[in-house]
Design a protein around this motif. Structure first.
Motif, mmCIF file in Angstrom:
data_model
loop_
_atom_site.group_PDB
_atom_site.id
_atom_site.type_symbol
_atom_site.label_atom_id
_atom_site.label_comp_id
_atom_site.label_asym_id
_atom_site.label_seq_id
_atom_site.Cartn_x
_atom_site.Cartn_y
_atom_site.Cartn_z
ATOM 1 N N THR A 100 1.936 8.877 7.200
ATOM 2 C CA THR A 100 1.143 7.753 6.704
ATOM 3 C C THR A 100 0.044 7.383 7.681
ATOM 4 O OG1 THR A 100 3.274 6.981 5.899
ATOM 5 C CG2 THR A 100 1.403 5.524 5.569
ATOM 6 N N LEU A 101 0.329 7.622 8.937
ATOM 7 C CA LEU A 101 -0.668 7.326 9.973
ATOM 8 C C LEU A 101 -2.007 7.973 9.641
ATOM 9 C CD1 LEU A 101 -1.354 6.223 12.805
ATOM 10 C CD2 LEU A 101 -0.431 8.305 13.757
ATOM 11 N N ALA A 112 0.836 -1.207 0.000
ATOM 12 C CA ALA A 112 0.000 0.000 0.000
ATOM 13 C C ALA A 112 0.865 1.248 0.000
ATOM 14 C CB ALA A 112 -0.923 -0.004 1.213
ATOM 15 N N ILE A 113 1.972 1.195 0.736
ATOM 16 C CA ILE A 113 2.865 2.357 0.789
ATOM 17 C C ILE A 113 3.561 2.566 -0.543
ATOM 18 C CG2 ILE A 113 5.065 3.077 1.786
ATOM 19 C CD1 ILE A 113 4.009 2.305 4.442
ATOM 20 N N LEU A 132 -5.321 2.603 7.355
ATOM 21 C CA LEU A 132 -5.530 1.147 7.309
ATOM 22 C C LEU A 132 -4.191 0.408 7.233
ATOM 23 C CD1 LEU A 132 -8.594 0.893 4.921
ATOM 24 C CD2 LEU A 132 -8.509 0.396 7.351
ATOM 25 N N ALA A 133 -3.281 0.931 6.407
ATOM 26 C CA ALA A 133 -1.968 0.273 6.277
ATOM 27 C C ALA A 133 -1.229 0.302 7.601
ATOM 28 C CB ALA A 133 -1.148 0.973 5.195
ATOM 29 N N ILE A 171 -5.363 -5.901 2.948
ATOM 30 C CA ILE A 171 -5.949 -5.878 1.590
ATOM 31 C C ILE A 171 -6.777 -4.613 1.407
ATOM 32 C CG2 ILE A 171 -7.585 -7.044 0.068
ATOM 33 C CD1 ILE A 171 -6.660 -9.677 1.353
ATOM 34 N N ALA A 172 -7.552 -4.267 2.442
ATOM 35 C CA ALA A 172 -8.385 -3.068 2.358
ATOM 36 C C ALA A 172 -7.525 -1.832 2.162
ATOM 37 C CB ALA A 172 -9.230 -2.938 3.630
ATOM 38 N N SER A 173 -6.351 -1.804 2.829
ATOM 39 C CA SER A 173 -5.493 -0.630 2.696
ATOM 40 C C SER A 173 -4.969 -0.515 1.268
ATOM 41 C CB SER A 173 -4.344 -0.699 3.688
ATOM 42 O OG SER A 173 -3.390 -1.633 3.263
ATOM 43 N N VAL A 174 -4.628 -1.656 0.653
ATOM 44 C CA VAL A 174 -4.172 -1.614 -0.745
ATOM 45 C C VAL A 174 -5.286 -1.111 -1.651
ATOM 46 C CG1 VAL A 174 -3.349 -2.991 -2.665
ATOM 47 C CG2 VAL A 174 -2.489 -3.424 -0.373
#
Lengths: 178, 306, 209
Positions: free
Chosen positions: B178-179, B153-154, B184-185, B295-298
């Protein structure tokens, strides 16, 4: 209650003696050949479903071992000990491991500590506590533990041993001396 | 040429700082826990004495070549992880060998030490070591899944795999971290961090009262002192990596200390509150909700945020 | 390493043939102190301040070991901590009486520890047998089987006494007086003969590396 139990049992077995210690504890004496049937009767019909322990005591004066099978009844909270006298010479007893599977551990211990044989008991010939013991079974009363100790372990100098009875009499309870 | 010599010099300076910091952090936590329990606790310099003690043992039995190499691999894993992580952003001295693609290398090095250790303790022949390896590797495979998803994701979010650039993109405001840009990641990665930190509930591989004490059972003397050093370096490197990826990096030593301490406390506090998972429970846990969060974060960063 | 001829190999006579190849037959060798005196003194100071105790309850006295780690006694502040594996520990506490069966395990654990290693005898039973002086199964003098550095006597000694014993042990280590590891190697044959005299079923190698 225990009297009624004795009545019922007496119809099938030759109970040689009965001692009632208190409301929760009693002892039966039974002949060697009747033990297994008696235990089965007690377990299946009288509610003594739990084998607490098996112990032996050495009655060297009578040339006998006294085995004690302690049973417990969970419903009546009653303990019943079954005594069996067996001969000290070539001591041997029937194994009761088909009745209670845990019995073989006790029997293995008795084999090691008293030399009482339980043929067909699983693993009865294996070492239990003493590894590689090659002397007389140590809990027999004719085993001289002090002599064994002197032969095998060395004393440290400076140790003084006082005879217990004399010490108690002279030093601790002079007024109550025998 | 000169720049490489100075870079290597700076790198060893970093290793020294992270080693001391990692040891002090461990001692500080132990001291804090002792205070909470009403004890005086270890002296703050106790980990240094312990390392010196294992190093000054005069006898060391070896079980073979791989046994000797195991701690070396482990230490190499820790040193390699640290080598590609910029410790302090925007400082030449503390940027190490950070370059494009270093995040991939770092993820590899996180694995590398554990695998080397598995080979080494496998040769020690101790059943507890083998059991510990099985448990540890199973758990590691599980927590790598949410961590890798978070890192993917990052990658998508910042369109780079250089840690320095990721940190650079988070500068400016606290809302650039990123927080906050990809929460989500961060959640997925922080749950994976609990597994990495080897504190309860995910310490079944190493806990002294489970299988005493897992892979390092047979390691002693200077082998053990290498592993103790690696433990400090690796812990420090992981903390710095997480700080860089998710919490905006650090521009100064004090910020570094504060942020890494705060991240470390997450693992400590969770460990203080939860009992230990068995291995299959841990695996099932990581492959459940944390993986879905990953997965949701991606998906979120790919289709929603842009 | 010293020349092999000076230290002939062990017989391992009590192992069965199938197992003999699994075990090392080298004799233990003494370790040399560091050549520089200052380094050795520093090493001794370090060893004294980081005592890792083998968490092995050999007898009733083990019950006194557990409270040491609690808030009341807090042995952590002296650098004492428990290790669950003999490989990483440097102190073994022979806690109270040891039966012949336990003695075998004590010897195995002790020999697996890496030197310098220290032994602390806890309780009167490890000193001269104590109340088990006439027991057929309890050894009387532990120092005939492994070298002891310090005794804490009593039955049972309280954790305070044990803690005082540890501090005494630290002083002895700092002074460089705890040479049990080398004593064991030097008198190896004597120790081994004593051990084999009481342990009848010796089914392990002569030295457990």
């Amino acid at each position: 209650m225990i009297e009624a139990l004795k009545q019922r049992l007496s119809e099938h077995f030759q109970l040689t003696n009965l001692t009632i210690k208190n409301a929760g504890l009693a002892f039966l004496w039974v002949e060697k050949h009747e033990l297994e049937m008696l235990l089965r009767q007690l377990r299946d019909f009288e509610g003594y479903t739990h084998l607490s322990f098996i112990i032996a005591s050495d009655h060297i004066e009578k040339n006998q071992f006294k085995l004690t099978y302690m049973l417990h009844n969970y419903d009546t909270k009653h303990d019943l000990g079954v005594h069996v006298d067996i001969s000290r010479v070539n001591a041997s007893m029937h194994s009761i491991h088909p009745l209670w599977a845990q019995a073989w551990t006790y029997q293995r211990e008795l084999k090691e500590m008293y030399g009482i044989d339980f043929p067909e008991s699983p693993r009865v010939d294996e070492d239990f506590c003493l590894e590689g013991w090659d002397d007389m079974p140590p809990m027999r009363r004719d085993f001289d533990t002090v002599k064994y100790c002197e032969e095998h372990f060395d004393d440290r100098d400076g140790r003084a041993t006082e005879e217990n009875r004399q010490t108690m009499k002279v030093n601790i309870y002079p007024e109550r001396g025998e | 040429m000169d720049i490489w010599i100075s870079k290597i010099g700076y790198y060893f300076l970093n290793v020294g700082i992270v080693l001391v910091y990692g040891l002090l952090l461990g001692a500080f936590i132990a001291k804090t826990m002792a205070r909470v329990q009403g004890r005086i606790g270890i002296p703050i310099y106790q980990p240094f004495i312990d390392i010196l003690k294992t190093f000054t043992k005069r006898q060391a039995i070896s079980h073979g070549i791989m046994f000797n190499l195991g701690p070396a691999f482990r230490l190499a894993g820790g040193l390699g992880t640290l080598a590609f992580i910029p410790v302090i952003y925007g400082n030449e001295m503390f940027s190490n060998f950070s370059a494009a693609g270093d995040l991939l290398l770092v993820m590899y090095f996180i694995f590398f030490g554990q695998l080397g250790m598995a080979l080494g303790s496998g040769e020690s022949g101790h059943p507890y070591a083998a059991m510990g390896i099985g448990r540890g590797l199973a758990q590691m495979t599980a927590y790598e899944v949410p961590f890798t998803l978070a890192v993917v994701a990052i990658f998508i979010q910042y369109d780079t795999s250089s840690i320095t650039e990721i940190v650079a993109a988070q500068q400016g405001s606290i809302w650039n971290w990123t927080l906050f840009t990809n929460p989500l990641a961060v959640i997925a990665a922080m749950i994976a961090f609990l597994g990495m930190a080897a504190y309860p509930p995910f310490d079944v591989a190493m806990a002294p009262n489970e299988i005493p004490i897992g892979p390092p059972t047979e390691f002693h003397s200077h082998f053990l002192s290498m592993m103790q050093m690696n433990r400090a370096i690796f812990a420090g490197a992981k903390l710095i990596l997480f700080m860089n990826l998710f919490f905006g990096g650090a521009t100064g030593l004090i910020e570094l200390v504060f942020k890494t301490w705060a991240i470390y406390m997450v693992a400590i506090l969770v460990g203080a509150a939860f009992p230990r998972f068995r291995t299959e429970q841990a695996v099932r846990f990581f492959l459940g909700v944390p993986m879905l969060i990953g997965i949701a974060s991606v998906l979120y960063i790919q289709y929603w945020a842009q | 390493m010293t020349d092999k001829n000076d230290y002939p190999t062990l017989a391992n006579a009590d192992l069965i043939d199938a197992e003999r190849s699994l075990f090392c037959d080298a004799r233990p060798v003494p370790y040399e102190p560091y050549p520089v005196d200052f380094v050795e003194k520093f090493a001794n100071w370090v060893r004294a301040n980081s005592l890792w105790v083998l968490a092995f309850g050999t007898g009733c006295g083990a019950i006194e070991l557990n409270p040491l780690m609690t808030s009341r006694f807090d042995a952590n502040r002296y650098g004492i901590q428990m290790r669950p594996t003999p490989r990483q520990s440097c102190v073994i506490v022979v806690a109270g009486y040891s039966s012949v069966k336990t003695l075998k395990r004590i010897i195995r654990s002790y020999e697996q520890m890496q030197g310098p290693k220290f032994v602390l005898g806890l309780g009167i039973c490890s000193l001269n047998g104590g109340m088990y002086w006439d027991s057929y199964n309890t050894i009387k003098r532990i120092d005939q089987y492994i070298p002891i550095d310090l005794y804490v006597t009593g039955c049972m000694p309280r954790p305070e006494a044990l803690l005082a014993g540890f501090i005494e042990l630290k002083d002895k280590i700092k002074a460089g007086q705890c040479d049990g590891t080398n004593r064991y190697v030097k008198d190896f044959d004597w120790y081994k003969a004593n051990q084999k005299k009481v342990i009848k079923n010796w089914d392990m190698p002569d030295y457990n590396w």
